[in-house]
Design an enzyme around this catalytic site. Structure first.
Site, PDB file in Angstrom:
ATOM      1  N   THR A  10       0.843  -1.189   0.000  1.00  0.00           N
ATOM      2  CA  THR A  10       0.000   0.000   0.000  1.00  0.00           C
ATOM      3  C   THR A  10       0.881   1.243   0.000  1.00  0.00           C
ATOM      4  O   THR A  10       2.112   1.154   0.015  1.00  0.00           O
ATOM      5  CB  THR A  10      -0.899   0.023   1.246  1.00  0.00           C
ATOM      6  OG1 THR A  10      -0.063   0.043   2.422  1.00  0.00           O
ATOM      7  CG2 THR A  10      -1.803  -1.195   1.295  1.00  0.00           C
ATOM      8  N   GLU A  87       6.652   3.377  -9.108  1.00  0.00           N
ATOM      9  CA  GLU A  87       5.277   3.668  -9.540  1.00  0.00           C
ATOM     10  C   GLU A  87       4.862   2.726 -10.664  1.00  0.00           C
ATOM     11  O   GLU A  87       4.229   3.123 -11.652  1.00  0.00           O
ATOM     12  CB  GLU A  87       5.148   5.131  -9.997  1.00  0.00           C
ATOM     13  CG  GLU A  87       5.614   6.155  -8.983  1.00  0.00           C
ATOM     14  CD  GLU A  87       4.775   6.200  -7.716  1.00  0.00           C
ATOM     15  OE1 GLU A  87       3.715   5.524  -7.667  1.00  0.00           O
ATOM     16  OE2 GLU A  87       5.159   6.891  -6.775  1.00  0.00           O
TER      17      GLU A  87
END
Length: 250
Positions: A10, A87
């Site tokens: 997360t 990312e």
């Protein structure tokens, strides 16, 4: 053998910090790597962690071709021992295929870092393809915590502190809020446990909320009476004549 590794977790679980640590460790052994990122909080062409570490990186977008870029670098005489892709959830499925091709055909390690699901709890296309193709999928061990103290498992998008479940999949959060004072809504992100994600209960909402109807009411315990307040026990009435006493089994 080269490896395609996907480090998943997360937000706030230290993905970018680990990426920088891997780059540092391998550079200390004389290995050379390329770092790729997209929409980092520190700005274009930067990879940063929330601990304040920042390094230069190659900015990518949805049209970037990793395999072509690397072949061009190698043809020009550059040495590349590994790739670090931060990312990675923003990658397309085709871009993940390019990374797998780099590992298989060029023998170069690829370390990808990203979150698995979006604010609607749906898998990002890049994360889904990495789970399908990666040689290893590793969950980061640093646990993010929900505002309630439980382990955070879901990413939530907030608008002025309120959780939303509709909108574009990729929206960069506002770091500076509303500095110009024009009254625009502030978009942010927060990690929540599954229970509070289902209830759309963010930290801001929890601080302003009344008692939830889902919570069972509990009466406060009665305080024991003091010596002067004790009520004397009521005497038992005498048993009627002819009545039997208690019957004991056995």
């Amino acid at each position: 053998m080269a490896e395609l590794a996907f480090y998943a977790g997360t937000m706030n679980c230290g993905k970018s910090t680990l990426a920088l640590q891997i780059q540092h460790n391998r550079s200390a052994r004389g290995l050379r790597g390329l770092i790729f990122t997209r929409d980092d909080r520190a700005g274009e062409g930067r990879l940063s962690s929330r601990l304040g570490l920042v390094t230069e990186a190659i900015e990518t977008d949805e049209t970037f071709d990793f395999h072509r870029h690397l072949v061009r670098r190698l043809t020009a005489g550059d040495r590349v021992d590994h790739l670090i892709v931060d990312e990675a959830q923003f990658l397309s499925a085709e871009q993940v295929d390019q990374l797998a091709r780099i590992v298989d055909d060029l023998g170069i390690d690829v370390f990808a870092f990203g979150i698995t699901t979006d604010f609607r709890t749906r898998l990002f296309p890049g994360s889904r393809r990495l789970i399908e193709l990666a040689d290893s999928v590793r969950t980061l061990q640093v646990e993010s915590l929900c505002w309630c103290g439980e382990r955070a498992t879901h990413n939530a998008r907030t608008v002025d502190g309120r959780m939303v479940v509709e909108g574009e999949r990729v929206v960069v959060g506002d770091v500076a809020g509303d500095p110009d004072g024009r009254g625009r809504e502030t978009v942010g992100y927060e990690v929540l446990c599954r229970r509070h994600h289902r209830r759309r209960l963010t930290a801001a909402a929890a601080g302003a909320a009344h008692l939830s109807p889902d919570v069972l009411p509990v009466d406060p315990p009665e305080e024991p009476a003091g010596p002067a307040e004790r009520v004397p026990a009521r005497p038992r009435p005498p048993a009627p004549k002819g009545a039997r006493g208690p019957i004991h089994a056995g």
